[in-house]
Design an enzyme around this catalytic site. Structure first.
Site, PDB file in Angstrom:
ATOM      1  N   SER A 133     -10.351  -1.068   6.543  1.00 48.73           N
ATOM      2  CA  SER A 133      -9.259  -0.690   5.278  1.00 48.73           C
ATOM      3  C   SER A 133      -8.679  -1.877   4.734  1.00 48.73           C
ATOM      4  CB  SER A 133      -8.504   0.514   5.641  1.00 48.73           C
ATOM      5  OG  SER A 133      -9.143   1.773   5.707  1.00 48.73           O
ATOM      6  N   LYS A 162       0.698  -1.237  -0.059  1.00 50.99           N
ATOM      7  CA  LYS A 162       0.042   0.121  -0.093  1.00 50.99           C
ATOM      8  C   LYS A 162       1.043   1.117  -0.044  1.00 50.99           C
ATOM      9  CE  LYS A 162      -4.140   2.053   2.744  1.00 50.99           C
ATOM     10  NZ  LYS A 162      -4.878   1.634   3.578  1.00 50.99           N
ATOM     11  N   SER A 194      -9.606   1.684   2.808  1.00 49.33           N
ATOM     12  CA  SER A 194      -8.673   2.782   1.848  1.00 49.33           C
ATOM     13  C   SER A 194      -7.500   1.821   1.206  1.00 49.33           C
ATOM     14  CB  SER A 194      -7.903   3.635   2.847  1.00 49.33           C
ATOM     15  OG  SER A 194      -7.120   2.875   4.069  1.00 49.33           O
TER      16      SER A 194
END
Lengths: 444, 444
Positions: free
Chosen positions: B183, B84, B159
């Site tokens: 997330s 990420k 996210s």
């Protein structure tokens, strides 16, 4: 250093009282009666809120019976003590100095009161607190201002206002207080007593009405540093060596680097500190970070305690306390989170500030006790805010939870001055050794 | 459950890939080339922000050399992985999905990346994050929205949007994400992957750009629960028994007691859960306390992270993120302090909610992936807010730091549904045992 109206315990130490109790020269019943009479006679000081004459007499009788039977609970056995009016005492009215709790009766002893009783002390009553302990002046309380025994027109300092007045006036030889930004040390200093704020958590705060939970410390007030040490040991089981612990390096922390100081006060404290190994100063940016951090942590935590009352019954607060609470309630959360971070950063700054020293010395309060109600004063030629001045030397050590002590450092204009000594974490033995070494610590 | 455009790792498990690597049927160089080609071919998904083809090829070559030399780092050895875009990778551009960090190059590996490399994995690039991870939709990022591989007009959830898209599309068999309110689990569920949010702190967050420090968890996304378990063990050194750990009692947590759910989604998750020992419901007042507590903690902590940027360069934020940050910055500190208290209270409520069950099962997300940009939707006949819906089933377990897993639970209208399984503290072995037992865990 002679107080205008000495009380029965003026000039008496816990050590001396203990010898008298054990030699039969006095009894706990007699000491307790002296305290109760003196409290009644000194009512103008407003040091006590609620007095438990019957309970105290009964506790004193038991203490005497135990001593007679050879049961000795140690240095506090038979000693009359006051307890700040926001520390719970089972079955007694405990009001937090607030109309919100005017009729509140505690249902159990706070941990520190339970320990006080186990140590044999005699609880004689509750001592005036600034409303909810939220103020270092000691002059806003539902039952009225506490008054300084050295000049009753002046404030005691607070928030453990009545504990300071009671010990300073010699009404009792020992009192419990709480200290969130200086609330044990400030009234002790302004009333001519010694006061010790132990390390954070050393005396548990369970059963103490909170002001700011990560800053609140339970502490003790008594005539001298040695008396405070006896009480601290009795309440915690700590055993510090009484003999020298090797060289103790004391540094003078220049008071002007913390807050503008009355030069006479600074000089008296400096003289009491005696010979020191050197001097140090707090950098302005570190001071600013201490101030911001203290304010943010206290505001957030205090407003959390009172949010319900602020919404439901704001008019029951003292107007000044209400105004401060409302400001505190507006602090944004991110500043509180930042302050928790800053606390770790300040640990490093404090290490650098201590440098080669084991103990830092400053005045405890940079000004003389102001008149009751005063909120502005002058110090070092500057116009200053009284609350900020009272907290100026003491609150950094709450942010860090360090052990800090105030000892009497003589008089200026007939009003007491305190010398503050602050140690590193775990430095209690060196702290009390430094107190013994100072001019101030040598008296008592 | 067949994705419209399968990728090279669709239907492949870490276990199977590991066997192929060790039997010589493939090499890490080959797997890495497949991943790099697929990433390039799947550019419309916007799953990756920065691809490090040269670094990945070099790492793959080393992984192959090691295996050939008999050095075997375990189940992640030679496996291509996405990371990420707010987890630091030394020397790589890591942008937090924000224009504030458009040119930011990390100077050191985050702890989890260092562990990933020690486990032999091949870092191929950074995956799209919702700006600063502050949003569960995954469609607000400086480089644009990530797109759902099952329908590119729909959001991935966030996210960890790109990690969800990359694993869901079979571009890579493994990705790291972070999970502050869901997330990792939300994009895994909406993209048809499995995702594991370990217990708080199990994978250290050092070197991860913070969203809300007491809620942030590092987690993994992969094809199946078993793949997540392999990755989790490789990253933490934890060793969970693979055989049954005795009876595992699974309770169905009625989704409607958390948030209005699309009945088709609820039915698919319920079917995937298979036979359960019973059902339970969250009481409305407990739900409300979870919501308030989550919001207060996240708001205070997130606003603390961004206060400087909010003041200095607000226009560099995405407008929606900016608006949310400004609201977060206004939360009063006392609510944050109260939320820290409530967290302890919620532990007790959660114990009561779990009751006799080791694991609670719910849908991971109560709705199907909404169109990109949508902020309102319908579920169970009610108009709902998309962000609240996405977080509705997942965020309570961040407040408590409990291990929580999502596994694929079939399709509704051609879009993936996830089954969420949540364990007690220390209940990881039972959590994965429950996943193996479910219909969903049995597939993959």
């Amino acid at each position: 250093m002679t107080i205008p109206s000495p009380g029965p315990f003026t000039g008496r130490t816990l050590d001396g009282l203990g010898r008298d109790l054990r030699s039969g020269r006095t009894t706990s019943a007699e000491l307790t009666a002296l305290a109760l009479d003196a409290i009644a006679g000194g009512a103008e000081l407003n040091a006590f809120v609620t007095v438990d004459a019957a309970g105290a007499a009964e506790a004193a009788r038991r203490a005497d019976e135990e001593l007679a039977a050879g049961i000795d609970r140690g240095p506090l056995h038979g000693i009359p003590a006051g307890v700040k009016d926001l520390i719970m005492i089972a079955g007694m009215r405990v009001t937090m100095g607030s109309r919100h709790f005017a009729g509140h009766v505690a249902d159990a002893d706070a941990a520190c009161v339970a320990r006080l009783r186990r140590a044999g002390a005699v609880v004689v009553g509750t001592t005036t607190t600034h409303e909810f302990a939220y103020g270092p002046t000691g002059d806003r309380s539902a039952g009225g201002a506490a008054r300084n025994p050295w000049d009753p027109s002046r404030m005691t300092g607070g928030s453990s206002a009545g504990s300071g007045a009671a010990v300073g006036a010699g009404l009792v030889p020992l009192a419990l207080g709480t200290d969130t930004g200086g609330s044990v040390r400030i009234p002790a200093a302004l009333c001519g007593a010694a006061g010790f704020k132990p390390a954070y958590g050393a005396i548990p705060a369970d059963g103490v009405f909170p002001l700011s939970r990560t800053l609140d410390h339970v502490g003790v007030l008594a005539a001298t540093a040695s008396c405070c040490l006896l009480a601290y040991q009795a309440l915690t089981g700590a055993r510090l060596p009484e003999d020298p612990v090797g060289e103790v390096r004391v540094g003078w922390l220049e008071p002007g680097s913390l807050f503008p100081a009355d030069p006479r006060v600074a000089a008296a404290a400096r003289a009491a500190a005696g010979q020191v190994e050197g001097e140090t100063r707090m950098a302005p940016e570190v001071l600013e970070l201490f101030r911001e951090t203290y304010l943010a942590i206290q505001s957030g935590e205090t407003a959390a305690v009172h949010a319900g009352r602020l919404a439901a019954a704001p008019d029951l607060f003292d107007p000044e306390v209400l105004d401060r609470l409302r400001q505190a309630a507006e602090l944004p959360a991110w500043r509180y989170v930042r302050a928790l971070d800053a606390r770790r950063e300040l640990e490093e700054h404090a290490e650098a500030l201590f440098g080669p020293y084991d103990v830092l010395a400053t005045p405890t309060v940079p000004i003389l006790a102001p008149p009751i109600g005063a909120r502005e004063a002058e110090a070092g030629g500057e116009r200053i805010q009284v609350r900020a001045a009272l907290l100026g030397m003491t609150s950094p050590w709450n942010v860090l939870g360090r052990p800090a002590l105030t000892v009497p450092a003589g008089l200026v204009d007939g009003l007491p001055v305190g010398l503050q000594l602050v140690a590193r974490p775990g430095g209690e033995a060196r702290l009390f050794a430094a107190a013994r070494r100072t001019e101030a610590g040598g008296q008592g």
